[in-house]
Design a protein around this motif. Sequence first.
Motif, PDB file in Angstrom:
ATOM      1  N   LYS A 120       0.820  -1.211   0.000  1.00  0.00           N
ATOM      2  CA  LYS A 120       0.000   0.000   0.000  1.00  0.00           C
ATOM      3  C   LYS A 120       0.862   1.272   0.000  1.00  0.00           C
ATOM      4  O   LYS A 120       0.522   2.257  -0.659  1.00  0.00           O
ATOM      5  N   TRP A 131       1.586   2.909  -3.216  1.00  0.00           N
ATOM      6  CA  TRP A 131       0.399   3.518  -3.828  1.00  0.00           C
ATOM      7  C   TRP A 131      -0.005   4.798  -3.109  1.00  0.00           C
ATOM      8  O   TRP A 131      -0.592   5.697  -3.707  1.00  0.00           O
ATOM      9  N   ARG A 181      -2.240   7.323  -5.729  1.00  0.00           N
ATOM     10  CA  ARG A 181      -3.250   6.543  -6.450  1.00  0.00           C
ATOM     11  C   ARG A 181      -4.019   5.553  -5.571  1.00  0.00           C
ATOM     12  O   ARG A 181      -5.002   4.971  -6.012  1.00  0.00           O
ATOM     13  N   TRP A 182      -3.556   5.376  -4.300  1.00  0.00           N
ATOM     14  CA  TRP A 182      -4.341   4.526  -3.385  1.00  0.00           C
ATOM     15  C   TRP A 182      -5.750   5.110  -3.243  1.00  0.00           C
ATOM     16  O   TRP A 182      -6.739   4.395  -3.181  1.00  0.00           O
ATOM     17  N   LEU A 209      -8.878   0.307  -8.499  1.00  0.00           N
ATOM     18  CA  LEU A 209      -7.840  -0.451  -7.784  1.00  0.00           C
ATOM     19  C   LEU A 209      -8.463  -1.499  -6.844  1.00  0.00           C
ATOM     20  O   LEU A 209      -9.323  -1.162  -6.027  1.00  0.00           O
ATOM     21  N   ALA A 256      -2.271  -3.759  -2.566  1.00  0.00           N
ATOM     22  CA  ALA A 256      -2.956  -3.548  -3.852  1.00  0.00           C
ATOM     23  C   ALA A 256      -2.682  -4.742  -4.753  1.00  0.00           C
ATOM     24  O   ALA A 256      -1.611  -5.345  -4.696  1.00  0.00           O
ATOM     25  N   GLU A 265       4.174   1.870  -9.696  1.00  0.00           N
ATOM     26  CA  GLU A 265       4.493   1.898  -8.262  1.00  0.00           C
ATOM     27  C   GLU A 265       5.527   0.842  -7.872  1.00  0.00           C
ATOM     28  O   GLU A 265       6.063   0.879  -6.773  1.00  0.00           O
TER      29      GLU A 265
END
Length: 406
Positions: free
Chosen positions: A77, A80, A85-86, A92, A104, A111
């Motif tokens: 994570k 991200w 972009r998390w 996702l 992810a 990433e």
Amino acid sequence: MKQSELFAKTVRTFPKDEEAISAKFLIRAGFVDKLMAGVYTLLPLGLRVMKKVEQIIREEINAVGGQEIFMPSFQPKENWMKTGRWETMTDLYKVKDSSDREFALGPTHEEVVVPLIKRFASSYKDLPVYVYQFQNKFRMELRSKGGLLRGREFMMKDLYSFHLTEGDLDEYYNRVKEAYFKIFDRIGIRKKTYFTFASGGTFSKYSHEFQTVTPAGEDTIYVCSRCSLAINKEIKNELNKCAGCGGDDFKEEKAIEVGNIFKLKDKYTQPFDFSVMDDDGKKRPVMMGCYGIGLGRTMATVIEVSNDERGMIWPEEIAPFRVHIIELDGKSAKKICADFEKRGEEILYDERGVSPGEKFADADLIGIPWRIVVSKKAGSKVEVKNRAKAQIKLMEPKQAMKLILK
Ligand code: ATP
Ligand code: MG
């Protein structure tokens, strides 16, 4: 390969829950099996096609200096979070382990690849770097009705390039563009595939898509009638003249995006603080490009543009087999199969004890380019037919081999 030994059989009826003609034929012909919406198993015939598509892409990407690697789908994570972009990437897939740690499932690999290359490149002397992989991507696609055209788990070739200067990125971008044309040419869809301007977001003015024209396409493009460059509908307002020739006469078409190329510049290298020393000892942010091709989508696109009411029509370079040999009325085709195999050609050999009608229907459905029929009726000769043509020719087996192995 003996057709009786293929565990995945053809089925007579079209699957009810598929809309795309490619998915219907691929399922009926036993190339793929649907596990759930957007998720498919590749069966032996389907996997053979996929491996051929993969090999063509590998050869052309190696030719522009790509080094093949294989990155994990299962990703931390933190990476991200770094790029933001998390939170922002709505498709996702996030997974939790039993201690509530989050991860992810990779929908793309910036990433992973940026910190990876950063560990190895610290000076301008270490650049450029070009790495690529074939990897399953996971995306929470809302509409997953296109069969392999829009999967939730799907195979992608993703190439990433890292450069000291924007000029070097621009130059490599053009080399990849040419490699993509070679790939789509070898796969058999070049004539229907247009180099298309698409919006590039905030980091570069445009990105480019390779769009294959077919009514099954989800995208709308405008093809310049003078020079054959195209523009995606989403940017059409910005660009009302052709970027190639200045023309303003366009034809509207439906198309499938089989590949795209993108100048990311420092969009993802910045968050990971990936810069290198140039030859004056100054730190420079690394310039990056990314380049994708969806393999399952490409395979399905071939079928969307190449089929008839009886089934699929594979181009020779990616057909599961190039030659389908069918024996009828108790006459054995073992000898001609062995002769082809001696010359390095793999054969699908229909030695099943079923009716001629069933054999021909299956052969048309599966769509192997060359069909050879061995029967008592034809005596010492064999019937040769190309899947894309109506004509059947009677000839000696030697002549058939010469024609097909040319
Ligand atoms: P789309 O606009 O169709 O969703 P995208 O812009 O999200 O595509 P990219 O992220 O650029 O696609 O992915 C690169 C390539 O991967 C695409 O050109 C396409 O060939 C393929 N691809 C993308 N999404 C899918 C999917 N859901 N199923 C199969 N292939 C896909
Ligand atoms: Mg998408």
